[in-house]
Motif scaffolding. Structure first.
Motif, short mmCIF file in Angstrom:
data_model
loop_
_atom_site.label_atom_id
_atom_site.label_comp_id
_atom_site.label_asym_id
_atom_site.label_seq_id
_atom_site.Cartn_x
_atom_site.Cartn_y
_atom_site.Cartn_z
N GLU A 119 82.66 36.50 87.64
CA GLU A 119 82.43 36.38 86.20
C GLU A 119 83.55 35.61 85.50
N GLY A 120 84.70 35.49 86.18
CA GLY A 120 85.86 34.90 85.53
C GLY A 120 86.53 35.87 84.57
N SER A 121 86.18 37.16 84.65
CA SER A 121 86.77 38.18 83.77
C SER A 121 88.23 38.42 84.11
N LYS A 122 88.55 38.29 85.37
CA LYS A 122 89.89 38.55 85.86
C LYS A 122 90.82 37.41 85.43
N HIS A 123 91.95 37.77 84.84
CA HIS A 123 92.90 36.75 84.41
C HIS A 123 93.77 36.33 85.60
N SER A 124 93.14 35.78 86.62
CA SER A 124 93.91 35.27 87.76
C SER A 124 94.68 34.03 87.32
N LEU A 125 95.64 33.64 88.10
CA LEU A 125 96.61 32.63 87.68
C LEU A 125 96.00 31.26 87.46
N ASP A 126 94.87 30.98 88.09
CA ASP A 126 94.23 29.69 87.85
C ASP A 126 93.70 29.58 86.43
N HIS A 127 93.44 30.71 85.77
CA HIS A 127 92.91 30.70 84.40
C HIS A 127 94.01 30.64 83.34
N ASN A 128 95.27 30.78 83.72
CA ASN A 128 96.35 30.75 82.73
C ASN A 128 97.48 29.83 83.17
N TYR A 129 98.39 30.32 84.00
CA TYR A 129 99.55 29.52 84.35
C TYR A 129 99.19 28.18 84.98
N LEU A 130 98.26 28.18 85.92
CA LEU A 130 97.93 26.93 86.60
C LEU A 130 97.16 25.97 85.69
N SER A 131 96.28 26.51 84.87
CA SER A 131 95.58 25.66 83.91
C SER A 131 96.57 25.05 82.92
N ALA A 132 97.53 25.87 82.46
CA ALA A 132 98.54 25.36 81.54
C ALA A 132 99.45 24.34 82.23
N ALA A 133 99.79 24.57 83.49
CA ALA A 133 100.61 23.62 84.22
C ALA A 133 99.89 22.28 84.35
N ALA A 134 98.60 22.32 84.70
CA ALA A 134 97.82 21.08 84.80
C ALA A 134 97.75 20.38 83.45
N HIS A 135 97.59 21.13 82.39
CA HIS A 135 97.53 20.56 81.04
C HIS A 135 98.82 19.79 80.72
#
Length: 793
Positions: A219-235
């Motif tokens: 569901e993407g409910s879990k705030h795994s690192l790809d949804h925060n730190y890694l997405s922000a790093a890529a940004h």
């Protein structure tokens, strides 16, 4: 294998994308550094996690068998482990719990039955805990709101804790229960993305209470690192490369590091040639096993790497048990372990370190859930057909991986455990963890990682967990069942720690309090391998906080010389690190043999004696009937030993702890200075001066001022002069020469045998190390060095 050389060079290479690597990649990229992150596994957007039997059968990591799944299973003597492979590392399969390490648990056991402090404290980490919790979006389970209030296992844990007089709480979870912060929770609601977006580009929805956290949240409910730190790093421009597996690392002759890696073609089941990338800073975040294995394999390229490599391995006290057939009077008591996230609540067992004499080692007990980690060891009977078939396939594959171990063929025993439907709505897994003994050793045998570990030295910890879990079973009217592996004296851990532990000096650890490897500036360890012992609660948040602190140190530290051709990138190169979060003294920032040519030196000193409050005369304070024991252990670090010897007023930094009953017991040195042979006011007199800032047990600032009077004369004078320290304790953090109230005074000594041991702790980093060490030793201890100093031949 053919090596394909590369001219590619970046500011920082990060190996691994777990709680250490992802935080480091984001912080460095956000600051404008060029960052390449190498992750061996694949990305997992919501909806891509395996669920069908065929998918589950291939959900393991074993490239030799063309398997590139996210479950990486390790089997060793005495323990087995399951870790992750994929973009987001362990966050893909962990149970979302983000607990801080308890304030008084930052210690290791010592041989004398006491405790030695970690080189880092809770106060050091608290601001970084805050930052990580905010970034991930940690919130407790919303038990007081419908429909989340209908979670039987959570209420059962609360009831059991109340009955047994135990501390129960809802820990912060990395789960989206609401569409955005401040909104009301609900099931299946669209989650609003942050300003930096999401690297997967797939919509996410709030938790649907399915208990699938540990096999990947579709569901993407879990705030795994790809949804925060890694997405922000890529940004912010970080280059995240999946399917890239690192094989070797080594220092560059002109500064920085080279990294060899291969690229897996996961569709074809092949891998490409060995490639190389170079960098000014190298951050290892491949996990406890991955990082330690990489350092052990690459050890020939790192002469002088600490002998502590491979040590202080533990499983964070992990223990899995089961409650079966719960009843309320004569009726089945539903626990419904499949409803909710895998973990919703935690019971904390106090530690004697918290001020509870005789309590033993602290621990946590958390409710488990289906499906998830437990489902790899049981055959669930009350799940839907699709998940039921998937878990059967997963269990089959799991046992295949363990089949090579002589004592881990558990299929029959597990079948006996579940019997005829025992694991049903009235059953609940319990997950225990805590302060086990970190005495395991990771090694290398024929290129493979080995672990020498046993549960025997942690018997008291495990027995306390089992006894408490049995009490919970009694309260809930349930049968208690051990994991069958326990009877084979095996433990399954999902929290392996240690292998490249931090320490106060190179003889104690591989890296300093900021994760920088002793003797190799710019090489950092940012994962569970750096832990010098168990965290106690779930380690993820502590690993992330340490990585955040490490990144702050890098970004605020000294710049590399321009000769490396890089942008200014931080790093002190200090052998000792700093306890309080700030380094004092001149950092070289240069790898051994390169750059400025400076050589750093460190040694550890321990002194003991007596101090009396209310006197300003050290000799009187030593002899008073009201005297109290006082001691310290310091690591002294001179970042430029030549300058330190040539300039009498030049200071080295002093880091470590003082221990004084009258000032709150063992207290970390927040900032410290050391002078060697400063002018003493007479031609034949020199002083060794110490100034240490600390706070007492009530948080009041204090300063220790110490001096050793060294007189020129026969060799027989060297020993009493260098082994006697006259001390005064001042109110406040007093600057040199300041007129501050004196709170007490006394004298500390070092025994001859301890002095001989001290001389073995001397370490250097940089060019000309042996010669610099010899010069320093002769200057410091004269003829005693010739007798007791280390053999440099």
């Amino acid at each position: 294998m053919t090596v394909q050389q590369s001219t590619e060079h970046v500011d920082a290479v990060v190996v691994g994308s777990g709680f250490g690597g992802s935080v480091a990649a984001f912080r460095l990229a956000e600051a404008g550094r060029s960052v390449v992150l190498l992750e061996r596994g694949r990305p997992y957007p919501p909806g891509s996690f395996p669920r069908s039997p065929a998918e589950m059968g291939r959900a393991f990591w074993d490239p030799a068998e063309a398997l590139y799944g996210m479950f990486d299973v390790w089997s060793f003597k005495g323990c087995d482990s399951v870790v992750a492979s994929g973009l987001g590392g362990g966050s893909l399969i962990y149970a979302n719990v983000l607990l801080r390490k308890d304030e008084h648990w930052f210690v290791n056991d010592n041989a004398g039955g006491g405790h030695d402090p970690w080189p880092i404290t809770r106060a050091d980490l608290d601001p970084h805990y805050d930052r990580v919790e905010d970034m991930i979006g940690a919130v407790p389970y919303p038990l007081g709101r419908a429909p989340f209030a209908d979670t039987p296992k959570t209420h059962a844990m609360q009831d059991a804790a109340a009955e047994l007089g135990l501390n129960w709480a809802l820990p912060p979870l990395a789960v989206g229960f609401a569409p955005h912060r401040g909104a009301a929770p609900g099931i299946g609601l669209p989650i609003a993305e942050p300003a930096y977006g999401n690297l997967h580009g797939v919509p996410r929805r709030t938790c649907r209470m399915c208990g699938e956290c540990d096999i990947g949240c579709n569901e993407g409910s879990k705030h795994s690192l790809d949804h925060n730190y890694l997405s922000a790093a890529a940004h912010h421009g970080a280059d995240l490369r999946t399917g890239h597996e690192v094989k070797a690392i080594r220092p560059r002759t002109d500064g920085g590091y080279e990294v060899d890696y291969v690229v897996h073609d996961m569709d074809a089941g092949t891998r490409g040639p060995l490639r190389t990338i170079s960098c000014d800073r190298l951050v290892l975040g491949a996990g406890t096993y991955g990082t330690t294995h990489l350092l052990l394999r690459s050890r020939p390229a790192f002469p002088g790497l600490s002998p502590a490599l491979g040590t202080r391995f533990c499983g964070n006290g992990d223990l899995l048990t089961f409650l079966l057939r719960a009843k309320d009077r004569d009726r089945v008591r539903p626990l419904d372990a499949s409803r909710g996230p895998v973990i919703t609540s935690a019971i904390r067992l106090p530690d004697e370190l918290d001020g509870h004499p005789g309590a033993g080692r602290g621990a946590y007990i958390e409710d488990g859930g289906y499906p998830g980690f437990v489902d790899w060891m049981v055959q669930p009977l009350d799940l839907g057909d699709q998940v039921d078939r998937a878990v059967k396939f997963l269990w089959s594959r799991f046992t295949e991986f363990f089949s090579g171990a002589p004592d881990t063929n558990l299929s029959e025993e597990l079948a006996d455990l579940i019997g005829d439907g025992a694991l049903s709505v009235s059953s609940l897994p319990l997950l225990g963890m805590g302060r086990d003994t970190a005495d395991g050793v990771l090694g290398l045998e024929n290129g493979r990682l080995t672990a020498d570990w046993t549960s025997a030295s942690s018997t008291a910890h495990f027995e306390r967990l089992r006894k408490t879990m049995e009490g919970i079973a009694d309260v809930l009217g349930a049968d208690y069942a051990d994991n069958p592996m326990w009877f084979r004296k095996r433990v399954v851990t999902v929290h392996p720690l240690g292998g490249a532990p931090m320490g106060h000096h190179p003889a104690e650890g591989v890296c300093d309090a900021f994760g920088e490897v002793f003797g190799f500036p710019g090489l950092y360890i940012a994962d569970g391998a750096a832990m010098p012992g168990p965290v106690g609660p779930n380690p993820s948040l502590t690993i992330a906080a340490m990585a955040d602190r490490m990144a702050t140190r890098i970004l605020e530290g000294a710049s590399r010389p321009a000769a490396t051709g890089a942008e200014p990138v931080a790093g002190t190169g200090s052998p000792g690190g700093a306890v309080s979060g700030t380094a004092y003294g001149t950092g070289s920032g240069t790898p051994p043999g390169g750059g400025s040519g400076r050589t750093s030196l460190s040694f550890t000193e321990e002194m003991k004696g007596f101090i009396t409050s209310g006197t300003d005369d050290p000799r009187a304070g030593e002899l008073s009937e009201d005297r109290e024991r006082f001691s310290f252990r310091l690591t002294i670090t001179a970042d430029d030993v030549d300058r330190f010897l040539a300039e009498p007023e030049h200071t080295a930094r002093a880091e470590g702890w003082i221990d004084a009953a009258g000032h709150g017991g063992r207290r970390p040195v927040q900032r410290g200075w050391f002078n060697l042979f400063a002018p003493g006011g007479a031609e034949d007199r020199r002083l060794m001066r110490y100034r240490l800032y600390f706070t007492d047990g009530e948080g009041r600032p204090r300063t220790l001022i110490g001096r050793k009077n060294v007189l020129h004369g026969p060799p027989t004078r060297i020993w009493p002069d260098t082994s006697t320290l006259y001390c005064t304790i001042l109110d406040g953090h007093a600057e040199e020469g300041a007129d501050a109230p004196v709170l007490g005074a006394g004298v500390l000594h070092i025994q001859l045998t301890d002095f001989a041991r001290q001389l073995t702790t001397f370490r250097t980093a940089g060019p000309g190390g042996p010669a610099a060490l010899l010069d320093f030793g002769r200057f410091f201890a004269g003829e005693l060095w010739e007798v007791y100093g280390p053999d440099l031949t």
